[in-house]
Design an enzyme around this catalytic site. Sequence first.
Site, PDB file in Angstrom:
ATOM      1  N   LYS A 165       0.848  -1.178   0.000  1.00  0.00           N
ATOM      2  CA  LYS A 165       0.000   0.000   0.000  1.00  0.00           C
ATOM      3  C   LYS A 165       0.889   1.235   0.000  1.00  0.00           C
ATOM      4  O   LYS A 165       1.517   1.575   1.018  1.00  0.00           O
ATOM      5  CB  LYS A 165      -0.929  -0.039   1.216  1.00  0.00           C
ATOM      6  CG  LYS A 165      -1.960  -1.150   1.096  1.00  0.00           C
ATOM      7  CD  LYS A 165      -2.898  -0.872  -0.059  1.00  0.00           C
ATOM      8  CE  LYS A 165      -3.445  -2.120  -0.689  1.00  0.00           C
ATOM      9  NZ  LYS A 165      -4.303  -1.837  -1.846  1.00  0.00           N
ATOM     10  N   LYS A 265     -13.252  -6.668  -8.622  1.00  0.00           N
ATOM     11  CA  LYS A 265     -13.831  -6.807  -7.279  1.00  0.00           C
ATOM     12  C   LYS A 265     -15.328  -7.089  -7.447  1.00  0.00           C
ATOM     13  O   LYS A 265     -16.019  -6.379  -8.183  1.00  0.00           O
ATOM     14  CB  LYS A 265     -13.628  -5.523  -6.474  1.00  0.00           C
ATOM     15  CG  LYS A 265     -12.168  -5.279  -6.077  1.00  0.00           C
ATOM     16  CD  LYS A 265     -12.052  -4.024  -5.222  1.00  0.00           C
ATOM     17  CE  LYS A 265     -10.721  -3.968  -4.490  1.00  0.00           C
ATOM     18  NZ  LYS A 265      -9.580  -3.639  -5.341  1.00  0.00           N
TER      19      LYS A 265
HETATM   20 MG    MG Z   1      -5.958  -2.125  -5.885  1.00  0.00          MG
END
Ligand code: MG
Length: 366
Positions: A165, A265
């Site tokens: 991240k 997703k």
């Molecule tokens: Mg991503």
Amino acid sequence: MNITGIKVYQVDLPLHEGNYSWSEGKSVAVFDSTVVQVETDAGVTGFGEVCPLGPVYLPAYASGARAGIQELAPQLIGLDPLQLQALNLAMDRTMKGHPYVKSAIDMACWDILGKVAGLPVCSLLGGRYGEDVVLYRAISQRSAVEMADNTTGYRAEGYRRFQLKVGGRPDEDIDRIRAVREILEPGDKLIADANTGWLQHEAMRVVNAVRDVDVYIEQPCATYDQCLSIRRNTNLPFVLDEVIDSIDAILRGAADHAMDAVNIKISKFGGLTKARQARDLCVSLGIAMTIEDSWGGDIITAAIAHLAHSTPTEFLFTSTDFNSYVTTSIADGAPQRVDGRMAASTAPGLGITPKFEVLGDPVWAC
Ligand code: MG
């Protein structure tokens, strides 16, 4: 078969690491997840789950999912949960947009279809490729040293793909990428996911500074055009995620050669029906995929496993086992990670049994 009732449960999912942090200082300590139970006149019941990554990741938030389901669900009573395309059309005619609202309902109807057919959902989604699927581990944003230490720990647990991240200050992100790549072995895959957090000039600085590093760059900037500009100025392999939320977006990205892989997703597309359509299109176009959801517990992890396991292996870049990130188990039968991999259940439907003692009473029902 007809839908006779829909119940909604709310459950908190705390994290083993205490919090999950990503670009621009965003962080979640306890995930707010919603479980949907779809009941039928045949006595077959299905379950789905939706869990936004807090309210500032995608245009989705947990109480919004529940408010939307309360608006939509009464219109679905009497419809056939086995007719999934028709059910999705009915949901789209009843409520424009809001894919995350529809995701858990669609997922629950796939669970019903599998139970009625006596087949695991992955068989109905296209088959079962190989013994299991490869997972990535998201490395929450910390200092470069902490992220390298955490990656070492998760590598010891068997993971071989790591999604860092980043999306913070460019100089710190450059250090993060170099520090983590340093402790990895050849063959391990590293993805630097900025989650839209860099401006274009910052993204250009980072990709130039790590041009000699074996790393993928994921969703550097907020808009498609900004990402495309970075893509055209780097040779690093490139993943798009947040801007890939529709069939149109995949087709445009493919036409522009805007990415090497995309992130599918389930709730970003509106459920398994539409995520499968996106998955099959990417296979046809030759685009590899990360298959996952925004977040979730055991039920979402089961749904991810079925979609990922029914994806041709060479097209599955990575997948996710969210149930191993959280401290609360909400269902029996969900996939359990082994050596950085997981497998879809062979039981009919999603293969999960909710733990009602954890879910508590429904917060809403119709
Ligand atoms: Mg991503």
